[in-house]
Design a protein around this motif. Sequence first.
Motif, mmCIF file in Angstrom:
data_model
loop_
_atom_site.group_PDB
_atom_site.id
_atom_site.type_symbol
_atom_site.label_atom_id
_atom_site.label_comp_id
_atom_site.label_asym_id
_atom_site.label_seq_id
_atom_site.Cartn_x
_atom_site.Cartn_y
_atom_site.Cartn_z
ATOM 1 N N ILE A 5 16.080 12.737 -19.343
ATOM 2 C CA ILE A 5 15.640 14.267 -20.596
ATOM 3 C C ILE A 5 16.781 14.792 -21.000
ATOM 4 C CG2 ILE A 5 14.028 16.102 -20.073
ATOM 5 C CD1 ILE A 5 12.330 14.377 -19.486
ATOM 6 N N THR B 26 7.130 5.395 -9.764
ATOM 7 C CA THR B 26 6.916 6.050 -8.834
ATOM 8 C C THR B 26 5.937 5.868 -7.867
ATOM 9 O OG1 THR B 26 8.088 7.838 -9.495
ATOM 10 C CG2 THR B 26 6.266 8.813 -7.761
ATOM 11 N N TYR C 17 7.812 6.478 -15.906
ATOM 12 C CA TYR C 17 8.378 7.180 -14.416
ATOM 13 C C TYR C 17 7.670 7.000 -13.190
ATOM 14 C CZ TYR C 17 13.290 6.386 -14.134
ATOM 15 O OH TYR C 17 14.718 6.389 -15.145
ATOM 16 N N LEU C 18 6.145 7.779 -13.743
ATOM 17 C CA LEU C 18 5.226 8.493 -12.997
ATOM 18 C C LEU C 18 4.198 6.823 -11.702
ATOM 19 C CD1 LEU C 18 3.223 9.891 -11.732
ATOM 20 C CD2 LEU C 18 1.412 9.555 -13.613
ATOM 21 N N PHE D 260 16.081 9.924 -13.892
ATOM 22 C CA PHE D 260 14.773 10.550 -14.704
ATOM 23 C C PHE D 260 15.618 12.159 -15.762
ATOM 24 C CE2 PHE D 260 11.541 13.846 -15.062
ATOM 25 C CZ PHE D 260 10.259 13.462 -16.016
ATOM 26 N N VAL E 182 8.316 9.140 -19.194
ATOM 27 C CA VAL E 182 7.671 10.032 -18.046
ATOM 28 C C VAL E 182 6.960 9.284 -17.702
ATOM 29 C CG1 VAL E 182 6.404 12.138 -17.487
ATOM 30 C CG2 VAL E 182 8.638 12.290 -19.170
ATOM 31 N N LEU F 23 9.574 10.070 -25.046
ATOM 32 C CA LEU F 23 10.412 10.603 -24.113
ATOM 33 C C LEU F 23 8.940 10.754 -22.921
ATOM 34 C CD1 LEU F 23 11.897 13.265 -22.321
ATOM 35 C CD2 LEU F 23 10.571 14.446 -23.438
ATOM 36 N N ILE F 24 7.614 10.866 -23.806
ATOM 37 C CA ILE F 24 6.248 10.495 -23.437
ATOM 38 C C ILE F 24 6.136 8.701 -22.797
ATOM 39 C CG2 ILE F 24 4.156 10.534 -23.082
ATOM 40 C CD1 ILE F 24 4.809 12.608 -25.948
#
Length: 172
Positions: free
Chosen positions: A161, A74, A70-71, A157, A67, A63-64
Amino acid sequence: MPILLLPPLLEWYLDLKESAFFTQYYDEILVANIIYIVLARFLLLDSAIFIFSRSKYHVHVALIQVVLLYLEITLVTIVYYAIVFNIFDPFSLFHLGATFTPENMKDIHEHSFITSMYISTVTFTTLGSGDWIPQTLMAMVAVISEVILGVIQGGVFVAIIIYAHQNKETDT
């Protein structure tokens, strides 16, 4: 991921050195940029989701990783569109509908890359300030593609989650 920024950086250089060629193929280059980032983003997102969904790591680690991925995606997407908007001159692609003092307008015109970053950020996040109105068909297409990427990325995203949370409950 930052390697995705190479085409617009090369175009920026091309615009500076071969402005006649750039001007002649203005619309075609803009469309190529839009197609490139949309395809690259979908290929990267699909690949990343496949890889991380098959991860043997604990759910929290995966999950980290998602994230952080995705950051990065983005930021790369926002910077990509900002570079493209800056190459094609944000003041010819967009009309500023708000009124500013002459000093502020001068600052906005002098800092076209920051202006491009702002336009890209509010477009990608679907915030849409409403002050920057696309003035060309190609600018409209660019805005549409960036908004779609932002909405899809946000939805995927949230889905990841939720999936990770459901996996966590079934693992215990």
